[in-house]
Design an enzyme around this catalytic site. Sequence first.
Site: not given
Lengths: 476, 488
Positions: B81, B156, B180
């Site tokens: 990420k 996210s 997330s």
Amino acid sequence: MEFEAVIGLEVHCQLKTKSKIFCSCSTDFGAPPNTHVCPICLGMPGVLPVLNKKVLEYALKLSLATNCSINNRNIFARKHYFYPDLPKGYQISQFDLPIAEHGWIEIEKQDGTKKRIGITRIHMEEDAGKLIHDDKRPLSYVDLNRTGTPLLEIVSEPEISAPEEAGEYLKVLRELVRYLEISDGNMEEGSLRCDANISIRKRGDTELGTKTELKNMNSFRHVQKALEYEIRRQTALMLDGQKIVQETRLWDEAKGITLPMRGKEEAHDYRYFPDPDLIPVEISAEWIDDIKNGLIELPAQKRERFKAQYGLPYEDIRSLTASRALADFFEECVKKFNNPKKVANWIMVELMKLLKQDALDIAQCKIQPQHLAELLLLIDEGKISGKIAKDILEKTYATGRPPTDIVNEEGLLQVSDDDTLYSVCKEVATENPKEVDKFRAGKKKVIGFLVGQVMKKTKGKANPKRVNEILIELIG
Amino acid sequence: MDDAGLLRLSCLELRALLDKGEITSFELTNACLRRIEEVDKKVNAYITVDRDGALMGSKKADEMIRKGESRPFTGIPIGLKDVLCTKGLRTTCASKILKDFIPPYDATVVERLRAEGAVILGKLNMDEFAMGSSTENSAFFPTKNPWNLDCIPGGSSGGSAASVASLTSCASLGSDTGGSIRQPASHCGIVGMKPAYGRVSRFGLVAFASSLDQIGPMTKTVKDCALMLNSIAGSDIRDSTSHPSPCPDFLDYTDRDIKGMTIGVPLEYMSEGLHNDVKEAVEGAISKLEDAGAVIKEITLPHTEYAVSAYYIIAPSEASSNLMRYDGVKYGFRAGDYDDLMDMYIKTRSMGFGQEVKRRIMLGTFSLASGYYDAYYKKASQVRGIIAEDFQKAFNECDIILAPVAPTPAFRLGEKTDDPLEMYLSDIFTIPVNLAGLPAISVPCALSSSGLPIGIQFIGPQMGDHLCIQFASFYERLRGNFGECPIS
């Protein structure tokens, strides 16, 4: 109408730990800009602070030395504001639970009486960086070497009632941090910084007047001068029936006045909240005890002991205990030459004179305590005169050579052998008939001049006491 | 075997092939890079693909394997990420303000994986600064759900989930502040775990809300998740909030039975508002587990309804503080045309941050303002304590808690972008876990009537990551084959 001042001081004291408070960067002063920095003190994305335990230890030392009560649970808080010298946009400080509260230190007033000044709180925080403004172009440079240097903020109660007391308070505090060896305590270099809150009120009133906050004073003298100015300014306003505005004012050193800071720089909401990156720091009772037990003798205690142990006058004690190193020097010396008053005099007069010339500290001095003891012993045994001793002291000061070596190598031993002294005294008597006559006529003071002549001929090596006796015997 | 066939294998299976010399990391990495080339123009999971770095890394890994120094992730290509700092590799947080930021350091988790010889393929898309539930808040582009390109992948960590699901990485790391990791894992049909707070070092994770953020694995299987957690977990002197207790071997918990153990099902999570498909999926899982010998117990978490409100005060408050540093002075974006310092700050931050980030900065700034602090931040912190107590009490009655991850399957792109409150509610079942600092794992459960994956989560007690893995792994075996992602 008579007014009295109510003064509280906020002192920032830079701690001399080797590394910064939340990273391992060096705290050394004077390096090229932005060389003592790392992602942590630069506030780069994703980095985290880790508390330097040494900072906690130093904070505990000062807290105990100022008679504070220690909070066992310490919380760090973030204080937010935007400024280029603050890379994270917040300063890690303490808010709700500072390390120490409710302490006091004792100062001595002008009249010699003692007064306690309360300490409201002591807390730990990190220093910001520095901006250097270009004087030609509208540009500023950012140096973040200082960012993250550990600070203690020491807040006093508003119990200081005169500028001189403020000066005395700062001196006592500086002496403390230096004794504890936790800070250089140097205001000119910024390792000690002081802001002041001041208001005035009618003498006898119990309610506080409107205060102003004074900043930008970088010496003890300026703190006193700024406070004096501010008292005059506020008094004049009061007498004129005007209101005092609560504001921050900057001391203008050149003009010798305080001026209000621009409003925009003042309007801050710091939005304090507990720093989630740092866990609460628990301080164990054992650790506090350890530090308490390891605490060295503090200035006030030392003075008491010096008075009892050496029977010196108060003024001498004050000078000798001005620093730990000086007091230690004195005591080492007395161990080897047990005449405290004589040791004190030589340190305060001769040694301090030499150090002052070169602006040196006792710690940087080549004269060792045993050197001075040796020298005083030589005088005491009549082997050298006081005058020669001063010359020798200068030589030891310059080279670090022990006084005995200098005396031996340079043949400076005092002449006490009567045959030599008799012949020199006779010479002097013959060469100065007028003075001899005056002496015989009753002007006994002239003997001093004659002794001086003998000393001159013997290059100071003659024993003046014996010369005196021989001269009286010869011409009397 | 074609690329997709190879890449469908789990990390553990690939490990065996690599160690037996049946395939090299270089070949595997190339397969991933080809797959990215082929598929990612549709999915948009990657912000940055580090082709050269990955190939170089794979050669190093092959060398390690050749020397017999192979470790669990040696030679396995993974994605990160874009909120995790990578030394020398652009780390953007999917924000314009960090568009060209290249960190001079690795996050602890990256450092640990690199030390094992993991191959880093690139950086994965996300909601800007991890603020969002759909990856639509990326400043660059939205990521699509590989199961249905018209749907969001969740957020996210949407890029991390989509890349594992579309086989453009063998595993990835995400971060979970309010769901997330788990929510996109659920939406994309993969396994995603938020470890207990303090289990994994946060050093190098660009902070959103420091007291809630945790890094976690996103993988195809629970075993892979355990394997990855083994590699990244453990205390770190650079993170004061990392937990000092030693970690068990998590892989060791993947083959255990759960017979006779108690699963708590919170009443409050199964109430109205829950999509019928999700409800059915969770109930299906419950009955399967019961049949397998688990004791099912209804429990109550009475303060659940306050979790979202407390979260939306605490998280933005911390965010408003953490994001102060993006001021245009030191790194990242700086507005070009400004009059003075204040103007530079205002323009840089106004132009550099996206709408959602600015919304949360404002929320947080307000909540921490003097005069409001007690009513908002302080009150929310108290609520947080009460929610943690709810869980603590519940765990007196059960070993693990089973709950839905998201109230609905993945919604369509653009469906909720104009309604932030509706968007916030999609994290209603995941947020309480972060507030309490507990571990939780999302594991695929069923497909919705429209063919979208639905996950369930196992929530463990304090530092009970191993229990989450034990139950998730057991359930995974029980569930059997889960549908195949159409794009794979």
